[in-house]
Structures are given as C-alpha cells and as structure tokens.
Design an enzyme around this catalytic site. Structure first.
Site, short mmCIF file in Angstrom:
data_model
loop_
_atom_site.label_atom_id
_atom_site.label_comp_id
_atom_site.label_asym_id
_atom_site.label_seq_id
_atom_site.Cartn_x
_atom_site.Cartn_y
_atom_site.Cartn_z
N GLY A 239 37.28 43.22 27.65
CA GLY A 239 35.94 43.73 27.82
C GLY A 239 36.06 45.01 28.70
O GLY A 239 36.66 44.99 29.81
N ARG B 15 41.37 43.39 21.25
CA ARG B 15 41.87 42.45 21.61
C ARG B 15 43.18 42.09 20.76
O ARG B 15 42.89 42.37 19.49
CB ARG B 15 40.92 41.11 21.68
CG ARG B 15 39.93 41.29 22.61
CD ARG B 15 39.00 40.16 22.67
NE ARG B 15 37.73 40.38 23.49
CZ ARG B 15 37.63 40.45 25.01
NH1 ARG B 15 38.59 40.03 25.63
NH2 ARG B 15 36.42 40.71 25.35
N ASP C 76 41.25 38.53 33.25
CA ASP C 76 42.38 37.49 33.17
C ASP C 76 42.96 37.47 32.01
O ASP C 76 44.18 37.39 32.13
CB ASP C 76 41.78 36.25 33.66
CG ASP C 76 40.59 35.82 32.55
OD1 ASP C 76 40.47 36.61 31.64
OD2 ASP C 76 40.00 34.60 32.76
N THR D 221 36.59 43.86 35.48
CA THR D 221 35.46 43.19 34.70
C THR D 221 34.33 42.91 35.55
O THR D 221 34.20 42.98 36.87
CB THR D 221 36.05 41.65 34.55
OG1 THR D 221 34.99 40.93 34.18
CG2 THR D 221 36.99 41.40 35.88
N ASP E 201 32.50 40.47 35.55
CA ASP E 201 32.05 39.27 36.04
C ASP E 201 32.42 38.82 37.31
O ASP E 201 31.89 37.89 38.06
CB ASP E 201 32.90 38.19 35.12
CG ASP E 201 32.18 38.39 33.51
OD1 ASP E 201 31.04 38.78 33.23
OD2 ASP E 201 33.07 38.17 32.61
N ASP F 83 35.07 37.57 38.38
CA ASP F 83 35.65 36.08 38.37
C ASP F 83 37.18 36.13 38.56
O ASP F 83 37.70 35.09 38.33
CB ASP F 83 35.38 35.66 36.94
CG ASP F 83 36.00 36.23 35.99
OD1 ASP F 83 36.37 37.59 36.04
OD2 ASP F 83 35.87 35.73 34.69
N ARG G 144 29.77 34.95 32.12
CA ARG G 144 30.53 34.13 31.25
C ARG G 144 30.44 32.76 32.23
O ARG G 144 29.25 32.19 32.18
CB ARG G 144 32.14 34.48 31.52
CG ARG G 144 32.78 33.86 30.37
CD ARG G 144 34.32 34.54 30.20
NE ARG G 144 34.98 34.78 31.15
CZ ARG G 144 36.21 35.24 31.30
NH1 ARG G 144 36.68 35.69 30.13
NH2 ARG G 144 36.92 35.36 32.26
#
Length: 328
Positions: free
Chosen positions: A15, A76, A107, A130, A132, A134, A176
C-alpha cells in the site's frame, strides 16, 4: 572483505503511503552524493521480475518531496511468492548490475526482501512505509503522521455536522489490525469513545458510556472506530445496534477509507523520509544487510527485518487512559 556497492535499486511495494516519494528522493540523492548509480524499480516486486527498471539521478527526483503516493508505482506480486518468481527477479537484477536493494513498504514488502536475502545472499535494507504504524522496531512509519492529520481534519468537519443536528457519528479510520490511527486521531479530535482492536470495550460499556455522555449534557458524540475493531461485526452493524438500544441520538456512519493514504506528506514525514533514505544507503555501503531503518526516540537505528515482520508495535496504553479522562 565487504563487497563494494556500485549500483543500488530502490522500489516501493504494498500500500502507498505519504512520504514514499520523499524517501525515494533521499535514496537517489544519497547515491548521487556517494557516486553510486541508482536504479528505480517500477511496480515493486512485479516490476523486478519483469525488469521494469530506470536509471535515476539527482534531477530525476526534482519536485516530488511534496507529493503523495509513489512515482515508482506499487503492485502486489503473486509470482514473487514463488521460488521461480524470485529467481527471475534475481536474474533481472544481476543483468543490470544491481548490487543491493532499498525496499520501501510494510511487513509484506519486508517479508519478501528477507526471503530474497536468504535465498540469494542479496543485500537489502528496508524503510518502513505504511500509514498503519504497525511495524515493530520504529516509533513511526512513513505516512503515519500525515494519515493522522488527515483523519483529524475529517473528524473535525464531521463534528460540525454532528453538533448541528444532535447526531452520533461513528467514524471508521484505517489501521488494519492495530489502533494507532484511531487512538491518536480520536484523542486529537476530542472523540467521546475510541474503539481499537487491542481493547474490547464491549457493547454494554459502549452504550453505558454514550448514555452517560448524553446525561452530562452532550447533544452530539463522535465514536472513532479502528477498521480492525471487533466490538461489532462491522461499523454499520455497530451503529444499528446503538440506534436500536439508545434513545435520543440520530446515528450516522462515516468511513474515511483510502483518503487517509493520499495527500501531500506532512513536514514530519518528509524529514523522516529524508533521514531514513540517507541511513539506508549508507548502511548498505557499510556492508549492512537484512535490516530495517527505524526511529527510536528520534534516533535512527537499524532493526533486524525478521524481527520487524514477526511482531507488531504496541498501542500506547497511557494514551488510552488519557482518552478516558478527556471524554468525561
């Protein structure tokens, strides 16, 4: 003896996130500063397999530091998940003399780079990109700060409508399986409740909290919901449940969605991207590999990629306590 790095490939994958272009710019210009050739790899691992490469110099990255998205594009790749696909990618890199890779992504990107490094002993350094936030091993990922500001600005606008019509708004934000965006945007925008995957508030407590807010004189409320929260099956069913069981509120739902990924990166993300790009290239020059560039307490550190992909950053529980106090 460490092999001298003469040509570095840079790519973005997964993303997109604000700040990716600034990171590409930093990698390219650091390469130019050290007289290393830089090759842009278009469309992530898919472009690597297909040999979609372009030589980049310092002027190739003019006027992109302020732009969202990624000019190298992202995709992707199912084929890269196979050994045959990774073999094709390796041969494409060797055919143009690329010695090492800078991977900008999350990740999934790092997992692919880690396996590629293990199979071909190919030097890789990751830059976490990212929204996120995360990734374990860094306080901040590229794009997170910009996404937060975007979410807060949107929630501020929604509150204007909520207060004008005595409405209860459920606002779903991205993230997410982690609640970093929801928690920080919720506190920043003054939300009455914040629902995150890490803390199961429960439907009864949510109703109790909203009822308490109404009795204390609040005529409108904002509930920020992380997309991975499990209080309800989804934000729409959650809103329906509250409307059926709580009188006095006109309930609405707003899903912010992919607007949080776009837009011009914040100054924080531009500076972080610039620092990380320099660190990534110079780490490869020093013979380092299979690391991610992270920032811990505003200092750049190298963190093993395998550890980064196996864990998630922890939510700030003290900030959860702050949100409870602020929502009184």
């Amino acid at each position: 003896m460490t092999k001298q790095i003469r040509k570095i490939g840079v790519m973005t994958s997964g993303g997109d996130a604000p700040g990716m272009n600034a990171a590409i710019r930093s990698v390219v210009r650091t390469c130019a500063f050290h007289n290393i050739e830089c090759i842009g790899i278009y469309r992530g691992y898919e472009g690597m397999i297909e040999g979609d490469f372009k030589i980049l110099d310092a002027r190739s990255v003019n006027h992109i530091i302020h732009k969202g998205g990624t000019f190298l594009k992202s995709a992707r790749s199912k084929e890269f998940r196979t050994k045959e696909g990774r073999q094709k990618a390796y041969l494409q890199l060797k055919s143009v003399g690329i010695d090492a890779l800078v991977l900008i992504g999350g990740d999934g990107t790092f997992t692919g780079g880690m396996i590629f490094n293990q199979e071909f002993n190919f030097p890789v350094i990751g830059i976490p990109g990212t929204i996120d936030n995360d990734i374990l091993g860094t306080n901040f990922t590229l794009g997170y700060d910009t996404a937060l500001n975007t979410a807060v600005e949107a929630i501020d606008k929604i509150r204007d409508t909520a207060s004008s019509h005595k409405r209860l708004f459920f606002v779903e934000v991205m993230g997410r399986d982690v609640g970093h965006i929801a928690l920080n945007a919720g506190v920043g925008a003054g939300a009455e409740e914040i629902l995150v995957p890490e803390e199961d508030l429960g439907l009864d407590r949510l109703l109790e909290s909203l009822e308490k807010s109404r009795k204390t004189g609040k005529s409108s409320s904002i509930v920020v919901v992380a997309e991975g929260d499990k209080t309800g099956k989804n934000v729409f069913e959650l809103a329906d449940y509250v409307e059926e069981n709580l009188e006095g509120y006109d309930v609405r739902v707003s899903v912010l969605g992919h607007m949080q990924r776009g837009g011009s990166p914040s100054c924080f993300d531009r500076v972080l991207a610039s620092r990380m790009g320099v660190k990534a290239v110079e780490s490869l020059m020093e013979g380092k590999s299979n690391f991610m560039v992270g920032t811990i307490n505003n200092k750049l550190e190298l963190y093993p990629i395998d550890k980064a992909v196996k864990g998630h950053s922890e939510i700030d529980h003290e900030l959860l306590r702050v949100s409870d106090i602020m929502s009184i």
